[in-house]
Design a protein around this motif. Structure first.
Motif, PDB file in Angstrom:
ATOM      1  N   LYS A  70      -0.557   2.814  -4.722  1.00 26.95           N
ATOM      2  CA  LYS A  70      -1.910   3.140  -4.259  1.00 26.95           C
ATOM      3  C   LYS A  70      -2.935   2.237  -4.926  1.00 26.95           C
ATOM      4  CE  LYS A  70      -1.220   8.034  -3.435  1.00 26.95           C
ATOM      5  NZ  LYS A  70      -0.487   8.650  -4.537  1.00 26.95           N
ATOM      6  N   ARG A  71      -3.920   1.858  -4.141  1.00 19.12           N
ATOM      7  CA  ARG A  71      -4.996   1.036  -4.702  1.00 19.12           C
ATOM      8  C   ARG A  71      -5.938   1.874  -5.555  1.00 19.12           C
ATOM      9  NH1 ARG A  71      -7.253  -3.205  -0.281  1.00 19.12           N
ATOM     10  NH2 ARG A  71      -5.552  -4.667  -0.524  1.00 19.12           N
ATOM     11  N   GLN A  75       0.787  -1.243   0.000  1.00 15.52           N
ATOM     12  CA  GLN A  75       0.000   0.000   0.000  1.00 15.52           C
ATOM     13  C   GLN A  75       0.822   1.297   0.000  1.00 15.52           C
ATOM     14  OE1 GLN A  75      -3.267   0.594  -0.252  1.00 15.52           O
ATOM     15  NE2 GLN A  75      -3.984  -1.507  -0.322  1.00 15.52           N
TER      16      GLN A  75
END
Lengths: 108, 266
Positions: free
Chosen positions: B186-187, B182
């Motif tokens: 970034k998701r 993470q």
């Protein structure tokens, strides 16, 4: 921090955040407190320099120098010279990627 | 094909191997299949297939469940290079794997621009001719920095972050992947950050990439990934004199702190 602790991810992150140049400084070969930490540092940086150059980010923007804790004058000189070098290269090309805006526009 | 069937049958019957991981025809499509003594009748349907499949990746999972069993695996030259790297990374054990080499068709060798299509333990087919061509790397290397940057920005900007390149890669075997970390990636962001996402993956290919080209085949948006990783492979050869998959007895230089003296060079 040992130069072996400088993960390539840190360097990549610095460039991604817009750094125009990255200087990695470590203890001289043979002087490592952890015996061989700087051996891996030089291998990593050498490969990464080739790689960023292939992607269009000049390899001169990434520098590895051996600077011992007692070499304050060398540190100042290297930092000055590298700053001038990076200034002559201009801003990092990563800063001109309009990808966020472009991607958002595409979704809309 | 008969030679391959005979060899597999022979190994299964003699108990030399607990299973053979290869391809089996389901209808007209080849799929991975683990041939064992119980399913020896299926060996009739064995095929080499016209396409490639990263069988070594499946073998890692099987070997993890049966660490003491010996398995045979169908392997092309590129599979063999990957398996050698997996031995070095302790994902497979060299005394528990028997490679059964097959040759690639001339069409496949040409399509892959393969640098060395000859596996060491060739059981089926004849060794193909080399079709090595690195003009793709040369083309990009001859561009100016700015052109290169624009080229890669455009190419990598197509990425839909499907992770296909990582998932199919025979030498990508980590349980925890940096590309899903993470703080670094970034998701929900497409395309992923340029160029850090692909730069990270390319760096991880250093001293590992065996130039099989499956990444580029798998990429749904046709990013020339193989060219990128090929350059990394060449860098490691130039800088550290190590060619992944080719040197059985050499320790991968990135995985050891190293010895000897190093000078900083430009």
């Amino acid at each position: 921090m040992c130069s072996a602790r400088v993960s390539p991810h840190f360097i990549i992150r610095a460039f991604q955040e817009g750094a125009d140049g990255v200087l990695v400084a470590g203890c001289h070969i043979g002087d490592c407190h952890y015996l061989k930490g700087n051996y891996i540092a030089i291998k990593r940086v050498a490969i990464l320099r080739d790689l960023i150059d292939f992607l269009g980010i000049s390899k001169e923007r990434l520098l590895l120098e051996w600077i011992a804790g007692s070499e304050g004058d060398k540190y100042a000189r290297v930092a000055d010279e590298f700053t001038e070098k990076v200034r002559s290269l201009g801003p990092s090309p990563i800063k001109r990627i309009p990808f966020r805006e472009k991607a958002v526009a595409m979704v809309r | 094909m008969e030679a391959l069937k005979n060899k597999v049958n022979e190994l299964l019957e003699s108990g030399g191997i607990a299973g053979f991981l290869g391809l089996r025809n389901f209808g007209s499509e080849p799929f991975p299949f683990l041939f064992t003594r119980d399913t020896a009748a299926e060996v009739e349907k064995i095929t080499t297939g016209a396409v490639r499949y990263p069988l070594s990746k499946i073998l890692i999972r099987i070997a993890a469940v049966y660490p003491d069993a010996i398995f045979g695996i169908m392997c092309r030259a590129c599979d063999e290079r990957a398996i050698i790297e997996l031995f070095k990374n302790t994902k497979l054990r060299s005394d528990k794997v028997i490679t059964i080499g097959i040759s690639c068709t001339d069409d496949l060798v040409q399509a892959c621009k393969c640098e060395n299509p000859q596996p060491s333990n060739l059981v089926s087919g004849e060794a193909g001719k080399k079709e090595f061509d690195r003009s793709d790397v040369q083309k990009i290397a001859s561009m100016t920095l700015e052109q290169r940057f624009d080229f890669w920005t455009e190419q990598l900007g197509k990425c839909i972050k499907c992770y296909g390149c990582r998932n199919i890669c025979p030498v990508c075997f980590c349980d925890v992947c940096t590309l899903e970390d993470q703080p670094l990636v970034k998701r929900g962001e497409i395309p992923p950050e340029l160029p850090s996402f692909h730069l990270t993956r390319a760096y991880h290919m250093a001293g590992r990439c065996v130039d099989c080209g499956l990444c580029e085949e798998a990429c749904p948006v046709d990013i020339p990934l193989r060219t990128l990783y090929r350059r990394v492979r060449e860098s490691v050869k130039e800088l550290l004199d190590y060619l992944p998959g080719e040197e059985r007895d050499k320790v991968p230089p990135i995985q050891v702190l190293g010895d000897g003296l190093f000078e900083i060079r430009d």
